[in-house]
Design an enzyme around this catalytic site. Structure first.
Site, PDB file in Angstrom:
ATOM      1  N   SER A 162      -2.118   3.506   1.257  1.00 49.81           N
ATOM      2  CA  SER A 162      -0.995   3.202   0.372  1.00 49.81           C
ATOM      3  C   SER A 162      -1.480   2.412  -0.834  1.00 49.81           C
ATOM      4  O   SER A 162      -2.269   1.471  -0.695  1.00 49.81           O
ATOM      5  CB  SER A 162       0.064   2.382   1.121  1.00 49.81           C
ATOM      6  OG  SER A 162       0.501   3.060   2.275  1.00 49.81           O
TER       7      SER A 162
ATOM      8  N   ASP B  62       6.521   2.986   6.083  1.00 48.36           N
ATOM      9  CA  ASP B  62       5.118   3.230   5.723  1.00 48.36           C
ATOM     10  C   ASP B  62       4.380   4.051   6.769  1.00 48.36           C
ATOM     11  O   ASP B  62       3.197   4.324   6.624  1.00 48.36           O
ATOM     12  CB  ASP B  62       4.398   1.886   5.516  1.00 48.36           C
ATOM     13  CG  ASP B  62       3.052   2.032   4.811  1.00 48.36           C
ATOM     14  OD1 ASP B  62       2.977   2.822   3.849  1.00 48.36           O
ATOM     15  OD2 ASP B  62       2.077   1.383   5.229  1.00 48.36           O
TER      16      ASP B  62
ATOM     17  N   GLN C 260       6.534   6.067  -2.779  1.00 51.37           N
ATOM     18  CA  GLN C 260       5.198   5.514  -2.551  1.00 51.37           C
ATOM     19  C   GLN C 260       4.144   6.395  -3.216  1.00 51.37           C
ATOM     20  O   GLN C 260       4.260   7.625  -3.219  1.00 51.37           O
ATOM     21  CB  GLN C 260       4.889   5.437  -1.056  1.00 51.37           C
ATOM     22  CG  GLN C 260       3.519   4.840  -0.734  1.00 51.37           C
ATOM     23  CD  GLN C 260       3.230   4.829   0.760  1.00 51.37           C
ATOM     24  OE1 GLN C 260       2.665   5.774   1.287  1.00 51.37           O
ATOM     25  NE2 GLN C 260       3.643   3.754   1.440  1.00 51.37           N
TER      26      GLN C 260
END
Length: 298
Positions: free
Chosen positions: A240, A212, A290
């Site tokens: 995110s 991430d 993502q």
């Protein structure tokens, strides 16, 4: 759910990557942890996802390895308060086990994770090859450029002692030219400290954290350069929205892994990014997708 007004104190220091994934078990299927800030007063989403996976793995037979996860970020977490992770044991089959985890703060769900675990098995093997890229030993340490404060204070202080990163410059020798409309980024990542070799789940959870770090910024490269190339404050709001991973082969998160990332599209205030993790020897060990919120600041 446990009463969150009676909690242990927040850790005052982080001595290594293992501390980032540490959880306290407070009841059957109930765990508690602390997350550092990724941006001011916002818990780092990669750590939330990694801790949720730790909680799920604590309820699964050690003989089953996690092979996929799917998570949704619903609210920003506050790094000044702990998170409670509630695990639901959805299924324990002959080969596969499924868990759902809800991260709760202030009585509200802020993140949900579904994770699947399986018994390892043998079978045919194939993978996509990675392009030849500069070795991490040939690249500069980006923490030098990030030294300072503000929104990146964690990454320029504590962060540099828990993880290592090397960013392949755009236009580096060996990089194929991306297709029109596609943004790409290549980053080497690993834990700065050695991790126990007898705990595969720990390495998978560490990779969930690492995954991430730069993926959302890849989806926003058409609006601003990545952090290592940027001078001055960020021009966009970036967060995110969801995160999915598939783990293909065993690996160590304390050895260099190449994170090859690309973003094929950005529209409607959202950007999609995809990535693969490769070992130094070119073995494909994990894939990531993502979607991130991408908004220009006004």
């Amino acid at each position: 759910m446990a009463d969150q007004t009676r909690v242990t104190e927040q850790p005052t220091s982080i001595s290594g990557f293992v501390d980032l994934l540490s959880l306290e078990q407070i009841e059957l299927n109930l765990f508690r942890g602390w997350c550092h800030a990724g941006a001011p007063l916002r818990a780092f989403g990669g750590q939330v996802a990694a801790q949720a996976l730790v909680a799920a793995g604590r309820t699964v037979d050690p003989g089953r390895a996690v092979h996929s996860l799917h998570g949704y970020f619903m609210r920003p977490g506050d790094p000044r308060h702990p998170l409670v992770y509630e695990v639901e044991r959805l299924r324990d089959g002959r080969s596969y086990a499924t868990r759902r985890v809800t991260a709760i703060q202030g009585g509200e769900a802020m993140f949900t994770l579904s994770a699947s675990f399986k018994v390892p098995e043998d079978g045919p093997d194939r993978q996509r090859a990675v392009p030849p890229l500069p070795d991490p030993d040939q690249l500069d340490d980006p923490y030098v450029a990030w030294a300072g404060g503000g929104a990146e204070s964690y990454w320029s202080t504590t962060g540099r002692y828990t993880l290592e990163m090397r960013i392949v410059p755009r236009g580096a020798s060996g990089l194929p030219k991306p297709q029109d409309g596609v943004e790409e980024q290549f980053v080497w990542l690993k834990s700065a400290s050695a991790l126990p070799g007898d705990d595969p789940l720990l390495h998978v959870c560490a990779l969930a954290y690492l995954s991430d770090l730069t993926l959302a910024s890849t989806a926003a490269m058409h609006l601003q350069p990545p952090r290592a190339e940027r001078r001055g404050p960020a021009r966009i709001n970036l967060a995110s929205l969801d995160h999915a991973m598939w783990f293909h082969r065993p690996f160590r998160a304390d050895e260099w892994l190449l994170f090859a990332q690309r973003s094929p599209t950005s529209a409607d205030g959202r950007g999609l990014a995809q990535g693969e993790f490769y070992t130094r020897d070119g073995l494909l060990v994990a894939s990531v997708v993502q979607e991130a919120l991408v908004r220009e600041r006004r």
